[in-house]
Design a protein around this motif. Structure first.
Motif, PDB file in Angstrom:
ATOM      1  N   ILE A  67       0.671  -1.457  -0.070  1.00 42.38           N
ATOM      2  CA  ILE A  67      -0.064  -0.060  -0.007  1.00 42.38           C
ATOM      3  C   ILE A  67       0.779   1.303  -0.066  1.00 42.38           C
ATOM      4  CG2 ILE A  67      -1.915   1.258   1.393  1.00 42.38           C
ATOM      5  CD1 ILE A  67      -2.684  -1.273  -0.169  1.00 42.38           C
ATOM      6  N   PRO A  68       1.726   1.500   0.756  1.00 42.51           N
ATOM      7  CA  PRO A  68       2.566   2.651   0.877  1.00 42.51           C
ATOM      8  C   PRO A  68       3.329   2.759  -0.533  1.00 42.51           C
ATOM      9  CG  PRO A  68       3.455   1.217   2.366  1.00 42.51           C
ATOM     10  CD  PRO A  68       2.375   0.548   1.746  1.00 42.51           C
ATOM     11  N   ARG A  69       3.904   1.761  -1.116  1.00 45.27           N
ATOM     12  CA  ARG A  69       4.635   1.845  -2.380  1.00 45.27           C
ATOM     13  C   ARG A  69       3.693   2.198  -3.339  1.00 45.27           C
ATOM     14  NH1 ARG A  69       6.627  -2.026   0.946  1.00 45.27           N
ATOM     15  NH2 ARG A  69       8.992  -2.200   1.191  1.00 45.27           N
ATOM     16  N   ALA A  70       2.476   1.670  -3.258  1.00 45.69           N
ATOM     17  CA  ALA A  70       1.378   2.010  -4.398  1.00 45.69           C
ATOM     18  C   ALA A  70       1.024   3.515  -4.403  1.00 45.69           C
ATOM     19  CB  ALA A  70       0.083   1.132  -4.161  1.00 45.69           C
ATOM     20  N   LEU A  71       1.023   4.041  -3.193  1.00 48.40           N
ATOM     21  CA  LEU A  71       0.475   5.402  -2.852  1.00 48.40           C
ATOM     22  C   LEU A  71       1.760   6.141  -3.421  1.00 48.40           C
ATOM     23  CD1 LEU A  71      -1.186   7.778  -1.977  1.00 48.40           C
ATOM     24  CD2 LEU A  71      -0.442   7.208   0.447  1.00 48.40           C
ATOM     25  N   ALA A  72       3.123   5.760  -3.177  1.00 52.43           N
ATOM     26  CA  ALA A  72       4.104   6.833  -3.577  1.00 52.43           C
ATOM     27  C   ALA A  72       4.155   6.728  -5.108  1.00 52.43           C
ATOM     28  CB  ALA A  72       5.458   6.025  -3.049  1.00 52.43           C
ATOM     29  N   ILE A  73       3.681   5.439  -5.873  1.00 50.63           N
ATOM     30  CA  ILE A  73       3.727   5.505  -7.195  1.00 50.63           C
ATOM     31  C   ILE A  73       2.567   6.487  -7.905  1.00 50.63           C
ATOM     32  CG2 ILE A  73       2.770   3.945  -9.072  1.00 50.63           C
ATOM     33  CD1 ILE A  73       5.883   3.484  -8.740  1.00 50.63           C
ATOM     34  N   GLU A  74       1.710   6.301  -6.937  1.00 55.54           N
ATOM     35  CA  GLU A  74       0.452   7.245  -7.662  1.00 55.54           C
ATOM     36  C   GLU A  74       0.723   8.700  -7.312  1.00 55.54           C
ATOM     37  OE1 GLU A  74      -2.389   6.576  -9.302  1.00 55.54           O
ATOM     38  OE2 GLU A  74      -1.473   4.369  -9.508  1.00 55.54           O
ATOM     39  N   CYS A  75       1.498   8.948  -6.518  1.00 54.09           N
ATOM     40  CA  CYS A  75       1.772  10.466  -6.178  1.00 54.09           C
ATOM     41  C   CYS A  75       2.632  10.882  -7.444  1.00 54.09           C
ATOM     42  CB  CYS A  75       2.626  10.581  -4.631  1.00 54.09           C
ATOM     43  SG  CYS A  75       1.455  10.462  -3.304  1.00 54.09           S
ATOM     44  N   VAL A  76       3.812  10.024  -7.541  1.00 57.08           N
ATOM     45  CA  VAL A  76       4.605  10.334  -8.577  1.00 57.08           C
ATOM     46  C   VAL A  76       3.945  10.644 -10.016  1.00 57.08           C
ATOM     47  CG1 VAL A  76       6.559   9.475  -9.906  1.00 57.08           C
ATOM     48  CG2 VAL A  76       6.581   9.514  -7.483  1.00 57.08           C
ATOM     49  N   GLN A  77       3.021   9.734 -10.320  1.00 59.72           N
ATOM     50  CA  GLN A  77       2.111   9.720 -11.402  1.00 59.72           C
ATOM     51  C   GLN A  77       1.260  11.009 -11.570  1.00 59.72           C
ATOM     52  OE1 GLN A  77       2.187   8.598 -14.298  1.00 59.72           O
ATOM     53  NE2 GLN A  77       0.149   8.926 -15.178  1.00 59.72           N
ATOM     54  N   ALA A  78       0.734  11.152 -10.553  1.00 70.12           N
ATOM     55  CA  ALA A  78      -0.305  12.347 -10.280  1.00 70.12           C
ATOM     56  C   ALA A  78       0.552  13.541 -10.371  1.00 70.12           C
ATOM     57  CB  ALA A  78      -1.096  12.256  -9.180  1.00 70.12           C
ATOM     58  N   ALA A  79       1.633  13.608  -9.813  1.00 70.41           N
ATOM     59  CA  ALA A  79       2.555  15.173 -10.101  1.00 70.41           C
ATOM     60  C   ALA A  79       3.176  15.215 -11.009  1.00 70.41           C
ATOM     61  CB  ALA A  79       3.588  14.990  -8.818  1.00 70.41           C
ATOM     62  N   SER A  80       3.575  14.319 -11.913  1.00 71.20           N
ATOM     63  CA  SER A  80       3.992  14.346 -13.287  1.00 71.20           C
ATOM     64  C   SER A  80       2.980  15.120 -14.312  1.00 71.20           C
ATOM     65  CB  SER A  80       4.474  13.133 -13.907  1.00 71.20           C
ATOM     66  OG  SER A  80       3.741  12.074 -14.052  1.00 71.20           O
ATOM     67  N   LEU A  81       1.692  14.444 -14.087  1.00 72.42           N
ATOM     68  CA  LEU A  81       0.452  15.089 -14.805  1.00 72.42           C
ATOM     69  C   LEU A  81       0.334  16.590 -14.529  1.00 72.42           C
ATOM     70  CD1 LEU A  81      -2.000  12.249 -14.858  1.00 72.42           C
ATOM     71  CD2 LEU A  81      -0.272  12.627 -16.541  1.00 72.42           C
ATOM     72  N   VAL A  82       0.609  16.829 -13.282  1.00 74.86           N
ATOM     73  CA  VAL A  82       0.368  18.343 -13.024  1.00 74.86           C
ATOM     74  C   VAL A  82       1.294  19.326 -13.733  1.00 74.86           C
ATOM     75  CG1 VAL A  82       0.542  20.081 -11.054  1.00 74.86           C
ATOM     76  CG2 VAL A  82      -0.934  18.007 -10.566  1.00 74.86           C
ATOM     77  N   HIS A  83       2.537  18.529 -13.778  1.00 70.97           N
ATOM     78  CA  HIS A  83       3.684  19.353 -14.287  1.00 70.97           C
ATOM     79  C   HIS A  83       3.412  19.488 -15.791  1.00 70.97           C
ATOM     80  CE1 HIS A  83       6.694  19.438 -10.900  1.00 70.97           C
ATOM     81  NE2 HIS A  83       5.691  20.264 -10.602  1.00 70.97           N
ATOM     82  N   ASP A  84       3.175  18.367 -16.445  1.00 72.71           N
ATOM     83  CA  ASP A  84       2.739  18.160 -17.764  1.00 72.71           C
ATOM     84  C   ASP A  84       1.551  19.060 -18.339  1.00 72.71           C
ATOM     85  OD1 ASP A  84       4.857  16.188 -18.036  1.00 72.71           O
ATOM     86  OD2 ASP A  84       3.425  14.482 -18.202  1.00 72.71           O
ATOM     87  N   ASP A  85       0.599  19.093 -17.635  1.00 76.69           N
ATOM     88  CA  ASP A  85      -0.463  19.995 -17.923  1.00 76.69           C
ATOM     89  C   ASP A  85      -0.249  21.473 -18.125  1.00 76.69           C
ATOM     90  OD1 ASP A  85      -2.045  17.690 -18.139  1.00 76.69           O
ATOM     91  OD2 ASP A  85      -3.306  18.255 -16.276  1.00 76.69           O
ATOM     92  N   TRP A  86       0.722  21.854 -17.091  1.00 75.28           N
ATOM     93  CA  TRP A  86       1.070  23.431 -17.265  1.00 75.28           C
ATOM     94  C   TRP A  86       2.178  23.401 -18.544  1.00 75.28           C
ATOM     95  CZ3 TRP A  86       1.131  28.258 -17.119  1.00 75.28           C
ATOM     96  CH2 TRP A  86       2.295  28.859 -17.022  1.00 75.28           C
ATOM     97  N   VAL A  87       3.117  22.686 -18.565  1.00 81.25           N
ATOM     98  CA  VAL A  87       4.057  22.651 -19.618  1.00 81.25           C
ATOM     99  C   VAL A  87       3.269  22.694 -21.056  1.00 81.25           C
ATOM    100  CG1 VAL A  87       5.877  21.597 -20.778  1.00 81.25           C
ATOM    101  CG2 VAL A  87       5.962  21.915 -18.403  1.00 81.25           C
ATOM    102  N   ASP A  88       2.398  21.790 -21.058  1.00 81.96           N
ATOM    103  CA  ASP A  88       1.784  21.722 -22.304  1.00 81.96           C
ATOM    104  C   ASP A  88       0.259  22.743 -22.636  1.00 81.96           C
ATOM    105  OD1 ASP A  88       3.388  19.403 -22.889  1.00 81.96           O
ATOM    106  OD2 ASP A  88       1.917  18.071 -22.290  1.00 81.96           O
ATOM    107  N   GLY A  89       0.014  23.236 -21.597  1.00 80.36           N
ATOM    108  CA  GLY A  89      -0.915  24.101 -21.843  1.00 80.36           C
ATOM    109  C   GLY A  89      -2.202  23.395 -21.707  1.00 80.36           C
ATOM    110  N   ASP A 113       5.903  19.295  -6.887  1.00 75.25           N
ATOM    111  CA  ASP A 113       7.066  19.090  -6.315  1.00 75.25           C
ATOM    112  C   ASP A 113       6.967  18.480  -4.960  1.00 75.25           C
ATOM    113  OD1 ASP A 113       8.407  20.203  -8.378  1.00 75.25           O
ATOM    114  OD2 ASP A 113       8.801  22.230  -7.415  1.00 75.25           O
ATOM    115  N   LEU A 114       5.987  18.734  -4.099  1.00 74.83           N
ATOM    116  CA  LEU A 114       5.531  18.404  -3.009  1.00 74.83           C
ATOM    117  C   LEU A 114       5.420  16.835  -2.985  1.00 74.83           C
ATOM    118  CD1 LEU A 114       4.943  18.712   0.110  1.00 74.83           C
ATOM    119  CD2 LEU A 114       2.689  19.383  -0.650  1.00 74.83           C
TER     120      LEU A 114
END
Length: 309
Positions: A67-89, A113-114
Motif C-alpha cells: 500500500i505505501p509503495r502503491a501510494l508513492a507510485i500514484e503520487c509520482v504519476q499524479a505529480a507528473s501530470l500536474v507538471h505536464d498539463d502546465w507545460v503543455d497548456g 514538487d511536494l
C-alpha cells in the motif's frame, strides 16, 4: 478472475486506503494543501498501483506491504501530470479543470514538487532499495519530458536524441519506467530476491511501453484509416514516423497506414515480451495467469476509449 476484475476490486480498495492514509503520508501538511493533494490524486485509474499490488500478491507478499509503495507510485504519476498539463497548456484533466487552471501555475508546480518529495521521503523510510527505485524513475521521467518535442518545435532540431531513435526512448521514459518501478516495488514489498525484482521491472516496463504505444496508436488511427483526413497532429508524429517508417517529414495517407501497421506490430511484440517476463516470475496459483493477461487487458482499456494518464 480476469485482470479487469482484479483491477476493479483493487482500485476500490486502494482509493479507500489512500483516503485513510493520506493525512499521515503527507504529515505535517496544512489542511488546505492536503485538500489540494487529495484533489490531484482523485479520479486516477490506479493501473500502476494495481500492478504493484498484483506483483506483490503474486510473489506471496502481504497486501499491506504494497500500500505505501502503491501510494508513492500514484503520487509520482499524479505529480507528473500536474507538471505536464502546465507545460503543455492542457486545461482539462480527468474531466475537470487542470490543477494549474484552478490553483495557478506557481502553486500547481509547487504542489507537484511536494508530491514528488513526499513520495521519496516515505520510500526512504521503508529502505534504500525502495527510495532508489523511485528516485531513478523520477529522474528518468524528467529526462523523457526534457527530450519530448513540444507543440510548435521543429522536430528535426528540438529533440535531444537522433530522430529515428527518439520515439522508443520516449515511450520508455514517459511510461515504461514508472510501470517498471511499480512492478519492482511490488516485488520488493514481497521480499523477492534481486533476480525476481529485475524480472518484475522488465515485466512492468514492457507493459507500460505497450500502454503508451496503444495510446499513441489510437491518436493516429483516425487519420490513417481515412485518407481524406490530415495527418494526426502532435509533436510525436515525426519521431514515430522516423523510427517506424524511416521518414520524418510530412506524412500522406500511405505513410500513415505504414505507421499504423508498424506500431501495431511493435505493440504486439512488447506485449509478448511482457508475457515472457511474467513467465520468469515465481508467481503463486492463479496469479500467474493474472500476470500474463494483465498487459493485454491494460492495453484493452486503452483501446476501449479510456484516456491515457
Amino acid at each position: 478472475m480476469s485482470f479487469a476484475r482484479y483491477w476493479a476490486i483493487t482500485r476500490l480498495r486502494l482509493d479507500a486506503e489512500f483516503n485513510q492514509r493520506l493525512g499521515a503520508f503527507f504529515d505535517p501538511l496544512p489542511e488546505r494543501e492536503l485538500g489540494a493533494v487529495r484533489e490531484v490524486l482523485s479520479g486516477g485509474k490506479r493501473l500502476r498501483a494495481t500492478l504493484a499490488c498484483l506483483v506483490n500478491e503474486s510473489l506471496g507478499g502481504a497486501p499491506e506491504a504494497a500500500i505505501p509503495r502503491a501510494l508513492a507510485i500514484e503520487c509520482v504519476q499524479a505529480a507528473s501530470l500536474v507538471h505536464d498539463d502546465w507545460v503543455d497548456g492542457d486545461t482539462l484533466r480527468r474531466d475537470r479543470p487542470a490543477t494549474w487552471t484552478r490553483h495557478g501555475p506557481r502553486r500547481a508546480v509547487l504542489l507537484g514538487d511536494l508530491m514528488f518529495a513526499t513520495a521519496l521521503r516515505r520510500m526512504a523510510q521503508l529502505g534504500r532499495d525502495d527510495v532508489l527505485v523511485l528516485a531513478e524513475a523520477i529522474a528518468a521521467m524528467a529526462a523523457g519530458a526534457s527530450q519530448e518535442p513540444l507543440a510548435g518545435d521543429d522536430p528535426a532540431t528540438a529533440e535531444r536524441a537522433p530522430l529515428p531513435t527518439l520515439y522508443p526512448r520516449l515511450i520508455h521514459l514517459k511510461t515504461g519506467v514508472l510501470f517498471g518501478a511499480a512492478a519492482r516495488l511490488g516485488a520488493q514489498a514481497a521480499g523477492a530476491v534481486a533476480s525476481t525484482c529485475e524480472a518484475a521491472c522488465a515485466y512492468g516496463a514492457r507493459a507500460g511501453q505497450a500502454y503508451q504505444l496503444a495510446d499513441d496508436l489510437r491518436d493516429l488511427l483516425g487519420s490513417a484509416e481515412d485518407p481524406a483526413l490530415p495527418p494526426a497532429p502532435g509533436p510525436l508524429l515525426a519521431p514515430a514516423l522516423a523510427h517506424f517508417c524511416g521518414h520524418g517529414g510530412p506524412a500522406d495517407a500511405a505513410m500513415l497506414a505504414c505507421l499504423r501497421d508498424a506500431m501495431q506490430a511493435n505493440l504486439e511484440l512488447r506485449l509478448r515480451q511482457a508475457e515472457a517476463a511474467a513467465d520468469r516470475l515465481p508467481a503463486r496459483g492463479q496469479h500467474q495467469q493474472l500476470l500474463k493477461c494483465a498487459p493485454r487487458e491494460i492495453v484493452g482499456l486503452m483501446r476501449d476509449g479510456a484516456p491515457a494518464e
